[in-house]
Design a protein around this motif. Structure first.
Motif, PDB file in Angstrom:
ATOM      1  N   ASP A  58      -5.207   1.778   5.034  1.00 48.61           N
ATOM      2  CA  ASP A  58      -6.220   0.094   4.890  1.00 48.61           C
ATOM      3  C   ASP A  58      -4.939  -0.063   6.433  1.00 48.61           C
ATOM      4  N   CYS A  69      -7.020  -2.047  -3.592  1.00 50.88           N
ATOM      5  CA  CYS A  69      -6.153  -2.207  -3.092  1.00 50.88           C
ATOM      6  C   CYS A  69      -6.597  -3.219  -1.172  1.00 50.88           C
ATOM      7  N   TRP A  87       0.889  -1.320  -0.370  1.00 49.20           N
ATOM      8  CA  TRP A  87       0.208  -0.358  -0.007  1.00 49.20           C
ATOM      9  C   TRP A  87       0.598   1.694  -0.129  1.00 49.20           C
ATOM     10  N   GLY A 100      -8.872   3.297  -6.070  1.00 51.33           N
ATOM     11  CA  GLY A 100      -7.071   3.565  -5.606  1.00 51.33           C
ATOM     12  C   GLY A 100      -6.772   2.660  -6.690  1.00 51.33           C
ATOM     13  N   CYS A 118      -1.708   4.932   3.842  1.00 50.70           N
ATOM     14  CA  CYS A 118      -3.053   4.815   3.079  1.00 50.70           C
ATOM     15  C   CYS A 118      -3.345   4.199   4.318  1.00 50.70           C
ATOM     16  N   ASN A 144     -12.078   4.537   1.234  1.00 56.48           N
ATOM     17  CA  ASN A 144     -12.052   5.467   0.917  1.00 56.48           C
ATOM     18  C   ASN A 144     -12.775   7.137  -0.435  1.00 56.48           C
ATOM     19  N   THR A 174      -3.542   8.787  -1.913  1.00 57.76           N
ATOM     20  CA  THR A 174      -2.520   9.025  -3.162  1.00 57.76           C
ATOM     21  C   THR A 174      -3.701  10.164  -4.019  1.00 57.76           C
ATOM     22  N   TYR A 175      -4.918   9.363  -4.233  1.00 56.93           N
ATOM     23  CA  TYR A 175      -6.414   9.658  -5.043  1.00 56.93           C
ATOM     24  C   TYR A 175      -7.252  10.432  -4.224  1.00 56.93           C
ATOM     25  N   CYS A 223      -7.826   7.299   1.497  1.00 65.49           N
ATOM     26  CA  CYS A 223      -6.792   6.920  -0.189  1.00 65.49           C
ATOM     27  C   CYS A 223      -6.071   8.191  -0.301  1.00 65.49           C
TER      28      CYS A 223
END
Ligand code: SF4
Length: 264
Positions: free
Chosen positions: A24, A53, A18, A127, A22, A123, A204-205, A202
């Motif tokens: 998660d 993910c 991950w 992802g 993250c 999220n 990243t996104y 998330c």
């Protein structure tokens, strides 16, 4: 209760891939700690992971596990529990997996009330496929597939669970580990299908539903004196779309599991 299995016993030697930060990570740690606190053992636990993910979690746990087909983790978990009611069955996946292609399975798993725990790492975006809007994305969330926002109201997982006659409906936050563990322990101990929607950002996104957003907005139902056994009060909170809640929104104290009603 503890049987000697601790948190580390539930972890495999695989290093998570991950993204750093993250949500998660926190959710997985909460799940594994709750399992060890409730007396589960790795050899008696069966983990079913969805696709995405979050679905990688099945590789990172040292229990029996299977990586389900997209959206179909729940029927696999239900089947395993009915075949062997002594197993501790945990199903984990994401909002895309569980509430899009898996939505129909979710509804029927909730009403079937098999004694198991379903954790959604929500999220509010896809992802793994690099940032498309998901069923729980907010109306204004700009993504690869919604450059000016989704222009749709998000699906409400808690309301869907309540209207499907859910007997345990909760929401948690991956970064509030103490509370997450408490909620997951109650879910594991519940007699019936326990659904826990865990906000797992998330990084990243999704630049909107961030750690800071949830820290600033989440209201804990324990802080407002909510009684989870009060169905009408639960309904009021769940359909209050102005406020984001964490905690056990609803728990039917007289839940009759599938196993109970079928003499398993
Ligand atoms: Fe987590 Fe998002 Fe990275 Fe997937 S893309 S691992 S959900 S931060």
């Amino acid at each position: 209760m503890s049987t000697g299995a601790n948190f580390a016993d539930f972890k495999s030697d695989k290093k998570p891939t991950w993204c750093p930060g993250c949500g998660d990570f926190g959710t997985m740690n909460g799940i594994l700690k709750a399992l060890s606190n409730t007396g589960a053992t790795p050899e008696n636990t069966f983990f079913v992971a969805g696709i995405g993910c979050s679905g990688k979690i099945g590789t990172y746990v040292r229990t029996y596990s299977i990586h389900g087909v997209h959206g179909r983790a729940l029927p696999v978990g239900c089947g395993a529990k009915i075949a062997n009611p002594n197993l501790e069955v945990m199903v984990a996946g994401g909002d895309g997996d569980g509430f899009s292609i898996g939505a129909a399975h979710f509804i029927h798993a909730v009403r079937r009330n098999v004694n198991m725990t379903y954790i959604v790492m929500d999220n509010r975006i896809y992802g793994l496929t690099k940032g498309q809007y998901s069923p729980t994305s907010g109306t204004d969330l700009k993504t690869n597939t919604s450059p000016s926002g989704t222009h749709m109201p998000p699906l409400d997982p808690l309301a869907l669970a309540l209207s499907s006659q859910g007997t345990f409906i909760a929401q948690a936050f991956s970064s509030d580990l103490k509370r997450l563990i408490e909620i997951l322990e109650a879910a594991i101990n519940h007699n019936g299908f326990a659904f826990v929607n865990v906000f797992s950002p998330c990084v990243t996104y999704n630049k909107v539903d961030t750690y800071q957003y949830f820290r600033d907005t989440l209201v804990d139902v324990d802080d407002i004196g909510h009684d989870p056994a009060d169905y009408e009060a639960a309904k009021k909170l769940i359909f209050d779309h102005e406020t984001e809640y964490q905690g056990i929104l609803y728990q039917n104290p007289n839940s009759i599991s599938y196993e109970d009603s079928h003499g398993l």
